[in-house]
Design an enzyme around this catalytic site. Structure first.
Site: not given
Ligand code: NAI
Length: 338
Positions: A176, A210, A234
């Site tokens: 990210k 995302d 995770d």
């Protein structure tokens, strides 16, 4: 055959039930491991007053190899996650989650991808505290994370080496870095640097987490090996478990320089514990990974073939897989196939 010493942690909830199935199946495989059974989790609190007793740690230190049932972690308060403690204690920096379609005819066919998650750094360092304001002691919650260049390189190396060893063609670095420019930018930079070393052998690309989540749903076949930081890993590892029909089929391995611990991805499923409904396949798939890791690839393949034949050809399935079989009926069917 000389038995390989290994630690066995039955775990909580459905753990002991599915571990019983694993033990029976290992016996049929010629008992390759000399098990040292040790407690952890809620079960160990009851017997030892400690969720991670020193004897359990000593056993893993000695064997460097463990098969672990799921452990219950209280949400919010209570003791720290034993899973996280084990990872820290043995520096199990790599979490390996293969997702391969077992049952055809589901929403996604022919899924075959591997997620490599960094296990020790990122936000799961959990430097957490509350800031009191006026009479509210928990008015603000803080959490900090870190990624080290050395840690990033170590997990990226693991992913690229895994790709080479397993004939995989591409590593996708997930980050990210557009928002968490330092925390995950360091990971992307290390990934780009390492890609040069593997040029011609393994391709590399990158995705923002995302976008990666969306693309995993729209077109998962574009991915081969995904490597990412702790928190993103995770979340995405449960997403990829969903692609292959849920948690009951997904194995995981936590691998470090000093030990390797194998487990199912699912938790202790307290809602179905002690009812004979638990699906042992994920823990058996993890057992097959453990056999591979211990150099017993043929036994691992034998076990995978038996699982495939039982679930796909014989269609013996537990309730979570749309069938009627109990844990012990499933075990008997796998044993027959072995
Ligand atoms: P969970 O994975 O235990 O259960 C989620 C749902 O999947 C439940 O409906 C359960 O019945 C079903 N399920 C899971 N495994 C199954 C199996 N083998 N066969 C049939 N159905 C199965 O997740 P949940 O409920 O969020 O967590 C329960 C506890 O497990 C919590 O204390 C959590 O912290 C812990 N946990 C432990 C893990 C580990 O030890 N590696 C991993 C994930 C959760």
């Amino acid at each position: 055959m000389t038995q390989i010493p290994a630690t066995l942690i039955p775990g909580d909830g459905i753990g002991p039930e599915i571990m019983q199935s694993v033990r029976a199946i290992f016996t049929a495989l010629g008992d390759p491991f000399a098990w040292d059974e040790q407690p952890a989790g809620m079960a160990a609190i009851t017997t030892h007053g400690d969720p991670l007793p020193p004897a359990t740690l000593d056993s893993i230190r000695r064997t460097r190899l463990a098969l672990k049932g799921p452990l219950t972690t209280p949400v919010g308060g209570g003791f720290k996650s034993v899973n996280v403690e084990l990872r820290k204690h043995f520096e199990l920096y790599a979490n390996l989650r293969p997702a391969v379609t077992l049952i055809p005819g589901q929403r996604y066919e022919n899924i075959d991808l591997v997620l490599v998650r960094e296990n020790l750094e990122g936000f799961y360092a959990a430097f957490e505290h509350y800031l009191p304001i006026e009479d509210d002691p928990k008015a603000v919650a803080f959490s900090g994370g870190f990624n080290t260049k050395a840690g990033c390189k170590r997990i990226l190396r693991f992913a690229f080496e895994y790709a080479v060893a397993h004939g995989r063609k591409k590593v996708t670095v997930v980050h990210k870095a557009n928002i968490l420019k330092a925390l995950t930018g360091i990971f992307l930079d290390a990934g780009r640097e390492m890609a040069h070393e593997y040029e011609g052998r393994v391709a590399m690309d990158d995705r923002i987490v995302d976008a990666c989540a969306m693309q995993l749903v729209l077109n998962p076949w574009q991915f081969d090996v995904i490597v990412t930081t702790n928190l993103f890993g995770d979340i995405l590892s449960d997403l990829i478990a969903g692609l292959i029909g849920g948690l009951g089929l997904a194995p995981g391995a936590n691998i470090g320089a000093h030990a390797a611990i194998f487990e199912a991805v699912h938790g202790s499923a307290p809602d179905i514990a002690n009812k004979g409904l638990a699906n042992p396949v994920a823990l058996l798939m993890a057992s097959a990974l453990m056999l591979d890791h211990a150099g017993l690839r043929r036994s691992g393949d034998r076990l995978r073939a038996a699982l495939h034949a039982t679930v796909v050809t014989d269609k013996v399935r537990t309730r979570d897989l749309g069938g009627e079989a109990t844990t012990s009926e499933m075990t008997t069917a796998i044993l027959a196939r072995l």
